[in-house]
Write a protein that holds these residues in place. Structure first.
Motif, PDB file in Angstrom:
ATOM      1  N   ALA A  26      35.127  17.602  31.593  1.00  8.13           N
ATOM      2  CA  ALA A  26      36.124  17.527  32.668  1.00  8.13           C
ATOM      3  C   ALA A  26      37.526  17.884  32.176  1.00  8.13           C
ATOM      4  O   ALA A  26      38.273  18.605  32.846  1.00  8.13           O
ATOM      5  N   ILE A  27      37.877  17.401  30.988  1.00 10.21           N
ATOM      6  CA  ILE A  27      39.242  17.614  30.500  1.00 10.21           C
ATOM      7  C   ILE A  27      39.454  19.093  30.165  1.00 10.21           C
ATOM      8  O   ILE A  27      40.446  19.707  30.567  1.00 10.21           O
ATOM      9  N   ALA A  28      38.492  19.675  29.446  1.00  6.11           N
ATOM     10  CA  ALA A  28      38.607  21.097  29.075  1.00  6.11           C
ATOM     11  C   ALA A  28      38.677  21.963  30.331  1.00  6.11           C
ATOM     12  O   ALA A  28      39.504  22.885  30.408  1.00  6.11           O
ATOM     13  N   CYS A  29      37.827  21.671  31.318  1.00  9.77           N
ATOM     14  CA  CYS A  29      37.798  22.497  32.535  1.00  9.77           C
ATOM     15  C   CYS A  29      39.105  22.370  33.311  1.00  9.77           C
ATOM     16  O   CYS A  29      39.657  23.359  33.782  1.00  9.77           O
ATOM     17  N   ARG A  30      39.612  21.138  33.417  1.00 11.96           N
ATOM     18  CA  ARG A  30      40.882  20.948  34.137  1.00 11.96           C
ATOM     19  C   ARG A  30      41.975  21.765  33.465  1.00 11.96           C
ATOM     20  O   ARG A  30      42.736  22.471  34.110  1.00 11.96           O
ATOM     21  N   ARG A  31      42.021  21.701  32.145  1.00 12.93           N
ATOM     22  CA  ARG A  31      43.093  22.393  31.427  1.00 12.93           C
ATOM     23  C   ARG A  31      42.912  23.899  31.460  1.00 12.93           C
ATOM     24  O   ARG A  31      43.893  24.645  31.572  1.00 12.93           O
ATOM     25  N   ALA A  32      41.652  24.384  31.370  1.00 11.92           N
ATOM     26  CA  ALA A  32      41.405  25.835  31.455  1.00 11.92           C
ATOM     27  C   ALA A  32      41.898  26.347  32.813  1.00 11.92           C
ATOM     28  O   ALA A  32      42.528  27.404  32.899  1.00 11.92           O
ATOM     29  N   GLY A  33      41.641  25.576  33.857  1.00 13.27           N
ATOM     30  CA  GLY A  33      42.083  25.975  35.203  1.00 13.27           C
ATOM     31  C   GLY A  33      43.598  26.067  35.291  1.00 13.27           C
ATOM     32  O   GLY A  33      44.151  27.015  35.854  1.00 13.27           O
ATOM     33  N   VAL A  34      44.274  25.102  34.703  1.00 10.66           N
ATOM     34  CA  VAL A  34      45.750  25.112  34.728  1.00 10.66           C
ATOM     35  C   VAL A  34      46.275  26.337  33.970  1.00 10.66           C
ATOM     36  O   VAL A  34      47.133  27.071  34.467  1.00 10.66           O
ATOM     37  N   LEU A  35      45.715  26.610  32.802  1.00  8.02           N
ATOM     38  CA  LEU A  35      46.197  27.742  31.990  1.00  8.02           C
ATOM     39  C   LEU A  35      45.951  29.063  32.718  1.00  8.02           C
ATOM     40  O   LEU A  35      46.778  29.982  32.681  1.00  8.02           O
ATOM     41  N   ARG A  36      44.840  29.153  33.424  1.00  8.38           N
ATOM     42  CA  ARG A  36      44.499  30.339  34.215  1.00  8.38           C
ATOM     43  C   ARG A  36      45.539  30.536  35.329  1.00  8.38           C
ATOM     44  O   ARG A  36      45.990  31.653  35.596  1.00  8.38           O
TER      45      ARG A  36
END
Ligand SMILES: C[C@@]1(CC(=O)O)C2=NC(=C\c3[nH]c(c(CCC(=O)O)c3CC(=O)O)Cc3[nH]c(c(CC(=O)O)c3CCC(=O)O)/C=C3\N/C(=C\2)[C@@H](CCC(=O)O)[C@]3(C)CC(=O)O)/[C@H]1CCC(=O)O
Ligand SMILES: NC(=O)c1ccc[n+]([C@@H]2O[C@H](COP(=O)([O-])OP(=O)(O)OC[C@H]3O[C@@H](n4cnc5c(N)ncnc54)[C@H](O)[C@@H]3O)[C@@H](O)[C@H]2O)c1
Length: 150
Positions: A26-36
């Motif tokens: 969950a944490i990695a996906c949330r952050r990947a989305g923000v960076l995108r």
């Protein structure tokens, strides 16, 4: 006297630049989305990926030394302490900013709660690792920005 660790908010241009997120929970996906959202070319490295994100490339395997080559920023968010530590060490050796999700002391940047309006952006972190206070303040700022004030 208590020494508070307060960090300078550095708003960097990520457009078209490579960011590596290690982990697929969950944490990695949330952050990947923000960076995108901020235009980064995001590579997520993990054997399993919780939630596919449009525009994010997935390397379906464990992290390997050398995976940060060419990146301008890294996030370590696996559930394996040794891997997160290694990602932090390799990023520091390369001189690129890294957030290590399970150890504030190993972060050379803190991943903020990002609040995005039409024209304004805010990022919230705490001086004392109070993640709940950060989430509360971010919710209030997001409301303000939604009300057309940014
Ligand atoms: C802002 C936000 C951004 C984001 O993550 O996207 C963020 N944490 C958020 C939420 C959150 N964090 C945690 C929970 C679980 C429950 C709880 O405690 O409430 C929740 C709730 C949730 O996830 O919903 C637990 C936690 N977090 C850290 C540790 C380790 C440690 O403390 O060392 C542990 C214990 C882990 C464990 O024990 O397993 C560390 C960090 N978390 C940071 C950022 C950085 C410091 C910024 C600051 O707070 O000053 C830093 C230092 C690392 C970094 O920068 O990588 C986001 C709010 C997003 C928003 O509201 O939009
Ligand atoms: N916001 C925050 O800062 C915050 C909040 C809660 C938890 N955490 C911390 O963040 C980390 C991740 O939390 P989560 O809930 O997303 O975890 P999770 O257990 O849901 O996911 C872990 C992920 O790591 C991947 N992984 C395991 N070994 C790997 C390796 N060698 N290489 C690449 N990927 C690997 C797994 O495949 C999985 O996708 C934990 O260390 C947790 O303590 C941080």
């Amino acid at each position: 006297m208590e020494q508070k660790e307060i960090r300078f908010p550095l708003f960097i241009d990520l457009n078209g630049r490579k960011a590596v997120v290690v982990g697929g929970g969950a944490i990695a996906c949330r952050r990947a989305g923000v960076l995108r959202t901020f235009g980064a070319q995001v590579t997520l490295i993990a054997p399993e990926w919780k939630e596919k994100i449009e525009g994010v490339s997935w390397l379906q395997r464990p992290y390997r030394s050398g995976d940060l080559d060419g990146a301008v920023l890294a996030v370590a968010a696996t559930d394996d302490r040794a891997v997160n530590r290694l990602v932090g060490e390799e990023a520091r050796a390369l001189g690129i900013p890294v957030s290590v999700a399970d150890r504030r002391e190993e972060c050379t940047f803190l991943f903020p709660a990002v609040c995005l309006g039409e024209e304004l952006v805010a990022g919230v972190v705490s001086a004392n690792n109070d993640h709940r206070a950060v989430a509360r303040a971010a919710a209030a700022i997001r409301e303000t920005l939604k009300e057309g004030k940014g």
